[in-house]
Design a protein around this motif. Sequence first.
Motif, PDB file in Angstrom:
ATOM      1  N   UNK A 114       0.839  -1.184   0.000  1.00 36.87           N
ATOM      2  CA  UNK A 114       0.000   0.000   0.000  1.00 36.87           C
ATOM      3  C   UNK A 114       0.881   1.244   0.000  1.00 36.87           C
ATOM      4  N   UNK A 115       0.274   2.381  -0.333  1.00 38.91           N
ATOM      5  CA  UNK A 115       1.000   3.636  -0.316  1.00 38.91           C
ATOM      6  C   UNK A 115       0.043   4.803  -0.197  1.00 38.91           C
ATOM      7  N   UNK A 116       0.558   5.937   0.250  1.00 41.92           N
ATOM      8  CA  UNK A 116      -0.225   7.160   0.370  1.00 41.92           C
ATOM      9  C   UNK A 116       0.693   8.341   0.086  1.00 41.92           C
ATOM     10  N   UNK A 117       0.158   9.387  -0.553  1.00 45.64           N
ATOM     11  CA  UNK A 117       1.014  10.515  -0.883  1.00 45.64           C
ATOM     12  C   UNK A 117       0.228  11.726  -1.325  1.00 45.64           C
ATOM     13  N   UNK A 118       0.971  12.745  -1.704  1.00 46.11           N
ATOM     14  CA  UNK A 118       0.368  13.979  -2.195  1.00 46.11           C
ATOM     15  C   UNK A 118       1.330  14.708  -3.114  1.00 46.11           C
ATOM     16  N   UNK A 119       0.787  15.533  -3.978  1.00 48.54           N
ATOM     17  CA  UNK A 119       1.610  16.344  -4.879  1.00 48.54           C
ATOM     18  C   UNK A 119       0.948  17.705  -5.074  1.00 48.54           C
ATOM     19  N   UNK A 120       1.762  18.702  -5.346  1.00 43.26           N
ATOM     20  CA  UNK A 120       1.247  20.059  -5.515  1.00 43.26           C
ATOM     21  C   UNK A 120       2.076  20.780  -6.573  1.00 43.26           C
TER      22      UNK A 120
END
Length: 260
Positions: free
Chosen positions: A121-127
Amino acid sequence: MKLWIFLLLTPALFALYNGNPSLPNMPEEGIWSSNDAWWGIKLGYEWDRTFDKKVKVDGRESSIRERFDTYKSLKNQGTLTFNASDRFELYGKLGVMKLDLAQRPTDTVLMEYQTNSQFMWGIGGRVILVYWDEMVMGFNALYSGSFMRIDRIFQNGGSRRTSGARFKYAEWQLGVSFSREIGLFIPYVGLAYASMHSNLYNVPNDPNFSFQVADEDIKTGQPFLLLIGVGLTKIRGVSFNLESRMIGERAITLNGNIRF
């Protein structure tokens, strides 16, 4: 453009998938929603192949014995992304991963560890941080993990017992990259810092082998990564991205998304 294509297709290209900094704006319109909507949902698929990754045993003094000769992985993941104002995204990943590891804990012993495909599994964010006309600067952060069963263990080519053997995989990454739209394509280049803290443990003793395998803490051997890639996004509701990573590892990722 010829240079980007050459770099992407060269077999010698050498972390975690960072992604195109323009991804929050890829694609601009969903299948059912217009670009006037302030939010959007994306479903995607990600195929990631690591051919070689620089990892080592934490705390070992010998330059030979601290190094893993082989670290290969294959990941297949589904992704769910929430997009806000075509500028910020939060995403989660669920899928499977398999590993192929090899190390030399002594000068005369070669240990090989292999797993079948298992849950990860993985979790993240980008902007998107800055726009300069057709240029984009973006930031990405991601954490990925898995608790894996070791399915096969070999010592100098001979098969060992595997009952109870485990590999705990944990890795996070921060990346900054720059992209520029050129016709149908959005090529990009970036730098990332990756940190892997994983554990190989509970390898059982085997009466057929005198060597006893100790628990190992494994970390990144080269944390800094150079990444290059190219995106395609002129199809309504659909985007594709191809990325290659080098220096800290040799890897390639193919990612596709449908925006609703």
